[in-house]
Scaffold this motif. Structure first.
Motif, PDB file in Angstrom:
ATOM      1  N   LEU A 186      11.617  17.872   5.715  1.00  0.00           N
ATOM      2  CA  LEU A 186      12.544  17.416   6.752  1.00  0.00           C
ATOM      3  C   LEU A 186      12.568  15.898   6.836  1.00  0.00           C
ATOM      4  CD1 LEU A 186      14.476  17.960   9.072  1.00  0.00           C
ATOM      5  CD2 LEU A 186      12.485  18.211  10.592  1.00  0.00           C
ATOM      6  N   ALA A 187      11.382  15.275   6.794  1.00  0.00           N
ATOM      7  CA  ALA A 187      11.318  13.817   6.877  1.00  0.00           C
ATOM      8  C   ALA A 187      12.026  13.170   5.698  1.00  0.00           C
ATOM      9  CB  ALA A 187       9.867  13.356   6.941  1.00  0.00           C
ATOM     10  N   THR A 188      11.866  13.744   4.507  1.00  0.00           N
ATOM     11  CA  THR A 188      12.527  13.215   3.325  1.00  0.00           C
ATOM     12  C   THR A 188      14.039  13.333   3.448  1.00  0.00           C
ATOM     13  OG1 THR A 188      10.640  13.765   1.916  1.00  0.00           O
ATOM     14  CG2 THR A 188      12.767  13.448   0.823  1.00  0.00           C
TER      15      THR A 188
ATOM     16  N   ALA B  11      15.255  -2.896  -4.941  1.00  0.00           N
ATOM     17  CA  ALA B  11      15.739  -2.853  -3.557  1.00  0.00           C
ATOM     18  C   ALA B  11      16.359  -1.504  -3.230  1.00  0.00           C
ATOM     19  CB  ALA B  11      16.752  -3.981  -3.324  1.00  0.00           C
ATOM     20  N   VAL B  12      17.126  -0.955  -4.177  1.00  0.00           N
ATOM     21  CA  VAL B  12      17.727   0.367  -3.968  1.00  0.00           C
ATOM     22  C   VAL B  12      16.648   1.441  -3.907  1.00  0.00           C
ATOM     23  CG1 VAL B  12      19.269   2.097  -4.967  1.00  0.00           C
ATOM     24  CG2 VAL B  12      19.910  -0.312  -5.022  1.00  0.00           C
ATOM     25  N   ARG B  13      15.666   1.345  -4.788  1.00  0.00           N
ATOM     26  CA  ARG B  13      14.564   2.320  -4.767  1.00  0.00           C
ATOM     27  C   ARG B  13      13.770   2.216  -3.467  1.00  0.00           C
ATOM     28  NH1 ARG B  13      11.856   5.850  -7.678  1.00  0.00           N
ATOM     29  NH2 ARG B  13       9.599   6.008  -7.362  1.00  0.00           N
ATOM     30  N   ASN B  14      13.507   1.004  -3.013  1.00  0.00           N
ATOM     31  CA  ASN B  14      12.807   0.827  -1.734  1.00  0.00           C
ATOM     32  C   ASN B  14      13.545   1.530  -0.599  1.00  0.00           C
ATOM     33  OD1 ASN B  14      10.727  -0.732  -2.752  1.00  0.00           O
ATOM     34  ND2 ASN B  14      11.670  -2.685  -2.216  1.00  0.00           N
TER      35      ASN B  14
ATOM     36  N   PRO C 134      11.234   7.696   0.117  1.00  0.00           N
ATOM     37  CA  PRO C 134      10.451   7.685   1.358  1.00  0.00           C
ATOM     38  C   PRO C 134       9.064   7.089   1.143  1.00  0.00           C
ATOM     39  CG  PRO C 134      11.354   9.877   0.908  1.00  0.00           C
ATOM     40  CD  PRO C 134      11.569   9.053  -0.317  1.00  0.00           C
ATOM     41  N   LEU C 135       8.514   6.506   2.197  1.00  0.00           N
ATOM     42  CA  LEU C 135       7.144   6.024   2.132  1.00  0.00           C
ATOM     43  C   LEU C 135       6.196   7.202   1.935  1.00  0.00           C
ATOM     44  CD1 LEU C 135       7.176   3.403   5.043  1.00  0.00           C
ATOM     45  CD2 LEU C 135       7.551   3.014   2.611  1.00  0.00           C
ATOM     46  N   ARG C 136       5.022   6.925   1.400  1.00  0.00           N
ATOM     47  CA  ARG C 136       4.081   7.997   1.077  1.00  0.00           C
ATOM     48  C   ARG C 136       3.620   8.773   2.294  1.00  0.00           C
ATOM     49  NH1 ARG C 136       2.174   7.537  -4.147  1.00  0.00           N
ATOM     50  NH2 ARG C 136       2.925   5.678  -5.230  1.00  0.00           N
ATOM     51  N   CYS C 137       3.696   8.174   3.470  1.00  0.00           N
ATOM     52  CA  CYS C 137       3.250   8.851   4.684  1.00  0.00           C
ATOM     53  C   CYS C 137       4.333   9.769   5.261  1.00  0.00           C
ATOM     54  CB  CYS C 137       2.812   7.833   5.729  1.00  0.00           C
ATOM     55  SG  CYS C 137       4.112   6.661   6.194  1.00  0.00           S
ATOM     56  N   ARG C 138       5.515   9.804   4.624  1.00  0.00           N
ATOM     57  CA  ARG C 138       6.626  10.617   5.147  1.00  0.00           C
ATOM     58  C   ARG C 138       7.153  11.537   4.053  1.00  0.00           C
ATOM     59  NH1 ARG C 138       9.990   5.533   7.695  1.00  0.00           N
ATOM     60  NH2 ARG C 138       8.379   4.741   9.086  1.00  0.00           N
TER      61      ARG C 138
ATOM     62  N   GLN D  80       0.808  -1.217   0.000  1.00  0.00           N
ATOM     63  CA  GLN D  80       0.000   0.000   0.000  1.00  0.00           C
ATOM     64  C   GLN D  80       0.845   1.273   0.000  1.00  0.00           C
ATOM     65  OE1 GLN D  80       0.107  -2.291   2.380  1.00  0.00           O
ATOM     66  NE2 GLN D  80       0.933  -1.261   4.203  1.00  0.00           N
ATOM     67  N   ASP D  81       2.126   1.167   0.330  1.00  0.00           N
ATOM     68  CA  ASP D  81       3.019   2.326   0.340  1.00  0.00           C
ATOM     69  C   ASP D  81       3.863   2.429  -0.923  1.00  0.00           C
ATOM     70  OD1 ASP D  81       2.319   3.259   2.982  1.00  0.00           O
ATOM     71  OD2 ASP D  81       3.445   1.556   3.778  1.00  0.00           O
ATOM     72  N   GLY D  82       3.658   1.515  -1.868  1.00  0.00           N
ATOM     73  CA  GLY D  82       4.464   1.515  -3.080  1.00  0.00           C
ATOM     74  C   GLY D  82       5.778   0.776  -2.929  1.00  0.00           C
ATOM     75  N   TYR D  83       5.975   0.095  -1.816  1.00  0.00           N
ATOM     76  CA  TYR D  83       7.193  -0.684  -1.566  1.00  0.00           C
ATOM     77  C   TYR D  83       7.152  -1.947  -2.417  1.00  0.00           C
ATOM     78  CZ  TYR D  83      10.836  -3.013   1.243  1.00  0.00           C
ATOM     79  OH  TYR D  83      11.979  -3.648   1.664  1.00  0.00           O
ATOM     80  N   VAL D  84       8.178  -2.169  -3.222  1.00  0.00           N
ATOM     81  CA  VAL D  84       8.211  -3.344  -4.103  1.00  0.00           C
ATOM     82  C   VAL D  84       8.500  -4.588  -3.274  1.00  0.00           C
ATOM     83  CG1 VAL D  84       9.277  -4.414  -6.105  1.00  0.00           C
ATOM     84  CG2 VAL D  84       8.986  -1.926  -6.040  1.00  0.00           C
ATOM     85  N   LEU D  85       7.583  -5.546  -3.310  1.00  0.00           N
ATOM     86  CA  LEU D  85       7.713  -6.759  -2.513  1.00  0.00           C
ATOM     87  C   LEU D  85       8.440  -7.873  -3.261  1.00  0.00           C
ATOM     88  CD1 LEU D  85       4.092  -6.822  -1.068  1.00  0.00           C
ATOM     89  CD2 LEU D  85       6.159  -6.030   0.103  1.00  0.00           C
TER      90      LEU D  85
END
Length: 232
Positions: free
Chosen positions: A211-213, A196-199, A203-207, A97-102
């Protein structure tokens, strides 16, 4: 305990090798452009050597990168894209759901048996089923979900799978920059490291605050150097 990476037979210092591999997989740069960027920093190395580093050390680095912790509340978005590598192949991909490649698998077929392979691998890798599985209207997904994840909710509306569709774009851009992939094996090898490098660095979509980035990227670079066994 994971053994440290050996740079014994390489005459270049590990920080230069790690930086070259990072440039190649993190940005849409050709091998010759990485060669040119290293030359600007006073490092004389051929693009063929950069390719060798990418093949040799890319998988080694990414095996040491921490994966996102799986959760029973995750949503798996499954999709497949056509990739031409000598003949038509399908790159089956899954993101959360965060766009993280599984996971990603290159296959020659687009039937139920091919559709079953991805959730099987995901279930083994993640250790727990997701809360929901989202896919397009390909019939093979319905049959695969019924056999592999019978208790998982399945939604197949196209609008719900935009997350998977959007996750294809960085790889598609990179594929165009590389003028395609020469073989299914090279496609599988490249995507496993690229994602894996992109993951790690995106940053996750919630961050998404500035500053968080910034903090996320600093932490990601520190983890990359740790995985490459080079001083931070």
């Amino acid at each position: 305990m994971t053994k440290p990476i050996s740079y014994k037979r390489d005459r270049y210092p590990p920080p230069i090798i790690a930086h070259a591999v990072w440039l190649y997989f993190r940005f849409s740069l050709s091998l010759r452009l990485v060669e040119e960027m290293l030359l600007e920093r006073g490092v004389v190395v051929s693009y063929a050597t950069v390719r060798r580093w990418a093949i040799k050390f890319g998988p080694e680095y990414t095996r040491r990168i921490k994966r996102k912790r799986p959760s029973r509340h995750d949503i798996w978005h499954l999709d497949e894209v056509v990739s031409i590598a000598g003949q038509k192949h399908w790159l089956w991909r899954a993101v959360d759901q965060d766009g993280y490649v599984l996971d990603e698998i290159v296959q020659t077929r687009r039937d139920t048996e091919a559709a079953k392979r991805l959730p099987k691998r995901l279930l083994k890798k993640q250790g727990c089923p997701p809360r929901r599985m989202s896919a397009d209207k390909l019939v093979s997904y319905t049959a695969a979900r019924r056999q592999i994840l019978p208790r998982t909710e399945h939604r197949s509306r196209m609008s719900l799978n935009n997350r998977a569709e959007n996750s294809h774009l960085p790889l598609r851009r990179r594929e165009r920059a590389m003028q395609g992939f020469r073989s299914p094996r090279k496609l599988q090898s490249f995507t496993s490291v690229f994602s894996a490098v992109r993951n790690l660095f995106v940053p996750l979509r919630c961050r998404r605050s500035a500053l968080a980035t910034h903090l996320h990227r600093l932490a990601a670079m520190a983890e990359w150097k740790s995985a490459a066994c080079v001083p931070a």
